[in-house]
Design an enzyme around this catalytic site. Sequence first.
Site, PDB file in Angstrom:
ATOM      1  N   LYS A 184      19.822  17.784   2.788  1.00  0.00           N
ATOM      2  CA  LYS A 184      19.337  16.454   2.449  1.00  0.00           C
ATOM      3  C   LYS A 184      20.149  15.278   2.993  1.00  0.00           C
ATOM      4  CE  LYS A 184      17.053  18.408  -1.384  1.00  0.00           C
ATOM      5  NZ  LYS A 184      17.626  19.720  -0.969  1.00  0.00           N
TER       6      LYS A 184
ATOM      7  N   ASN B 157      29.515 -10.653  22.386  1.00  0.00           N
ATOM      8  CA  ASN B 157      29.541  -9.199  22.569  1.00  0.00           C
ATOM      9  C   ASN B 157      28.210  -8.515  22.257  1.00  0.00           C
ATOM     10  OD1 ASN B 157      32.271  -9.344  23.227  1.00  0.00           O
ATOM     11  ND2 ASN B 157      32.880  -9.203  21.068  1.00  0.00           N
TER      12      ASN B 157
ATOM     13  N   GLU C  90      26.018  -1.460  21.397  1.00  0.00           N
ATOM     14  CA  GLU C  90      27.148  -0.532  21.256  1.00  0.00           C
ATOM     15  C   GLU C  90      27.011   0.324  19.997  1.00  0.00           C
ATOM     16  OE1 GLU C  90      30.729  -2.896  21.554  1.00  0.00           O
ATOM     17  OE2 GLU C  90      30.151  -3.620  23.534  1.00  0.00           O
TER      18      GLU C  90
ATOM     19  N   LYS D 281      33.942 -15.143  23.901  1.00  0.00           N
ATOM     20  CA  LYS D 281      33.236 -13.857  23.848  1.00  0.00           C
ATOM     21  C   LYS D 281      31.863 -13.917  23.193  1.00  0.00           C
ATOM     22  CE  LYS D 281      35.831 -10.372  25.232  1.00  0.00           C
ATOM     23  NZ  LYS D 281      35.546  -9.061  24.799  1.00  0.00           N
TER      24      LYS D 281
ATOM     25  N   SER E 117      33.982 -12.922  18.928  1.00  0.00           N
ATOM     26  CA  SER E 117      35.296 -12.332  18.715  1.00  0.00           C
ATOM     27  C   SER E 117      36.086 -13.241  17.793  1.00  0.00           C
ATOM     28  CB  SER E 117      36.003 -12.207  20.064  1.00  0.00           C
ATOM     29  OG  SER E 117      37.397 -12.188  19.872  1.00  0.00           O
TER      30      SER E 117
ATOM     31  N   ASN F 140      12.639  25.866  -6.541  1.00  0.00           N
ATOM     32  CA  ASN F 140      12.722  26.256  -5.130  1.00  0.00           C
ATOM     33  C   ASN F 140      11.491  25.818  -4.337  1.00  0.00           C
ATOM     34  OD1 ASN F 140      15.021  27.394  -6.041  1.00  0.00           O
ATOM     35  ND2 ASN F 140      14.423  29.521  -5.697  1.00  0.00           N
TER      36      ASN F 140
ATOM     37  N   THR G 178      21.701   5.360  41.672  1.00  0.00           N
ATOM     38  CA  THR G 178      22.072   6.753  41.428  1.00  0.00           C
ATOM     39  C   THR G 178      23.594   6.732  41.438  1.00  0.00           C
ATOM     40  OG1 THR G 178      22.129   7.343  43.764  1.00  0.00           O
ATOM     41  CG2 THR G 178      20.041   7.715  42.627  1.00  0.00           C
ATOM     42  N   HIS G 179      24.225   7.540  40.607  1.00  0.00           N
ATOM     43  CA  HIS G 179      25.702   7.540  40.484  1.00  0.00           C
ATOM     44  C   HIS G 179      26.243   6.153  40.116  1.00  0.00           C
ATOM     45  CE1 HIS G 179      25.376  11.396  42.655  1.00  0.00           C
ATOM     46  NE2 HIS G 179      24.546  10.729  43.455  1.00  0.00           N
TER      47      HIS G 179
ATOM     48  N   SER H 236      22.886  17.294  -7.345  1.00  0.00           N
ATOM     49  CA  SER H 236      22.357  16.655  -6.127  1.00  0.00           C
ATOM     50  C   SER H 236      21.684  15.322  -6.425  1.00  0.00           C
ATOM     51  CB  SER H 236      21.363  17.598  -5.441  1.00  0.00           C
ATOM     52  OG  SER H 236      20.378  18.038  -6.359  1.00  0.00           O
TER      53      SER H 236
ATOM     54  N   GLN I 251      20.681  23.044  -0.112  1.00  0.00           N
ATOM     55  CA  GLN I 251      20.781  21.685  -0.660  1.00  0.00           C
ATOM     56  C   GLN I 251      21.468  20.746   0.343  1.00  0.00           C
ATOM     57  OE1 GLN I 251      21.528  21.034  -4.951  1.00  0.00           O
ATOM     58  NE2 GLN I 251      23.512  20.268  -4.308  1.00  0.00           N
TER      59      GLN I 251
ATOM     60  N   TYR J 218      15.615  31.555  -1.087  1.00  0.00           N
ATOM     61  CA  TYR J 218      16.374  30.330  -1.355  1.00  0.00           C
ATOM     62  C   TYR J 218      17.841  30.639  -1.647  1.00  0.00           C
ATOM     63  CZ  TYR J 218      18.100  26.020  -3.357  1.00  0.00           C
ATOM     64  OH  TYR J 218      18.845  24.907  -3.592  1.00  0.00           O
TER      65      TYR J 218
HETATM   66  N1  ARG Z   1      18.952  20.611  -5.656  1.00  0.00           N
HETATM   67  C1  ARG Z   1      18.403  21.826  -5.191  1.00  0.00           C
HETATM   68  C2  ARG Z   1      18.223  21.741  -3.658  1.00  0.00           C
HETATM   69  O1  ARG Z   1      18.268  20.690  -3.183  1.00  0.00           O
HETATM   70  C3  ARG Z   1      17.086  22.072  -5.826  1.00  0.00           C
HETATM   71  C4  ARG Z   1      16.673  23.511  -5.895  1.00  0.00           C
HETATM   72  C5  ARG Z   1      17.496  24.192  -6.893  1.00  0.00           C
HETATM   73  N2  ARG Z   1      17.141  25.557  -7.042  1.00  0.00           N
HETATM   74  C6  ARG Z   1      17.970  26.449  -7.544  1.00  0.00           C
HETATM   75  N3  ARG Z   1      17.559  27.654  -7.614  1.00  0.00           N
HETATM   76  N4  ARG Z   1      19.170  26.118  -7.945  1.00  0.00           N
HETATM   77  O2  ARG Z   1      18.066  22.728  -2.985  1.00  0.00           O
END
Ligand code: ARG
Length: 460
Positions: A325, A285, A290, A283, A277, A110, A155-156, A23, A322, A317
């Site tokens: 993130k 824009n 958007e 143009k 454009s 964890n 409205t609408h 990760s 993971q 856990y």
């Molecule tokens: N990269 C892991 C996560 O984002 C970290 C925790 C890892 N823990 C484990 N028991 N493998 O969750």
Amino acid sequence: MAQLWGGRFTKETDQLVYNFNASISFDQKFYKQDIRGSIAHTTMLAACGILTDEERDQIIDGLNGILHDVEAGTLAITSEYEDIHSFVEANLIDRIGDVGKKLHTGRSRNDQVALDMKLYTRDEIIDIKELLKELLTTLHSLMKKHTDTYMPGFTHLQKAQPITLAHHFGAYMEMFKRDYSRLCDIYERMNYCPLGSGALAGTTYPLDRELTASLLGFYGPTLNSMDSVADRDYCIELLSALATIMMHLSRFSEEIIIWNSNEYKFVELDDSYSTGSSIMPQKKNPDIAELVRGKTGRVYGALTSLLTTMKGIPLAYNKDMQEDKEFTFDAIDTVKGCIALFNGMIKTMTVNKHNMAESAKKGFTNATDAADYLVNHGVPFRDAHGIVGRLVLICIDKGIALDDLPLSEYKEVSPVFEEDIYQAISMKECVEKRNTIGAPGTEAIKKVIEINEEYLKNLK
Ligand code: ARG
């Protein structure tokens, strides 16, 4: 491959498995928070007599050194490490030797990752609140400036009744105020420290979890070690609040795009916030509006994704988590960018007061007021509605506004009309008469502006 484990393995991890599992490419985003958490943990371990003061100082110096070198660009975070936790720990041991191996006492990745994610999102909530405050401040000054800028309310997407631009901006002011308070609520609920929960079942060391919590600015420690490592509610709540912010920004963007179109010409976006454009020289824009509207999809996606990821995970856990993130980081960055750009865009756009007022006038937005005039002269509302409907039809036929229809023609449809009908349906009068709190009349709007002034002053 630099891993924190391996003792019980007899084979190397397959490279594809390593890559799939790692990760570091995204959790390096919270290197600061990881180090901050480790410093607090070390301080607590020494306070509890688990580390000596000397060991504590060596570890903290080492951690600060890593922070310094990463920020200075002299220490690169590379994919050689599985995750940011491994990176920091391995570097610490490189720097200070065996004493670095004591950092992870009474801790698991964890509870460490649960802490890092909390610290990161908590920091980001503060930043997003600041950006929202800037947007609210812009809207507040635009409201003050446009209490007599008349425009049609819709409205609408059909012209309905006349309002002012201050009133229209005021609607968004309320939405973003709610967004702001949602972020405050989340902060209050999430601000408890998971560190010290270990892998899932606490630790056998006499840790002082209250101390760690207070060192990191939390209200206190979390109360269940399993929940601590398995909870991502705060991410889901944050993504939900961010999705709502995007929904608001997207609706507003849609309106700006319409108002900025050649057909409406209610506003003109500044050149610095518009794009051209490659083929059509004429143009200009509204790409920023958007894109804000378009990016709403990825923030909704992040929310749906995390809700789906979390729904089948048994306690405590599991590696699925993971996946919290990348989408959360992306959603946070997207929302921050969108609020900032949107703010700049509305700050610099020019408002065409004349076109707005003309449009309100031409769209029969005062038809309800003409009916109210009859009601005030004793005609039942349902009959008044029919009479004014017929008048509107006559005006459409002639291509004129109700304001321009001669009194004789009014009288042909209903003898109740007198000369003062023109005053009663004038734009100013139509808006001014609506003075209950929350309505567009000047008195009512000024009251709201005062309330908002106080609100902004006390915003924390
Ligand atoms: N990269 C892991 C996560 O984002 C970290 C925790 C890892 N823990 C484990 N028991 N493998 O969750």
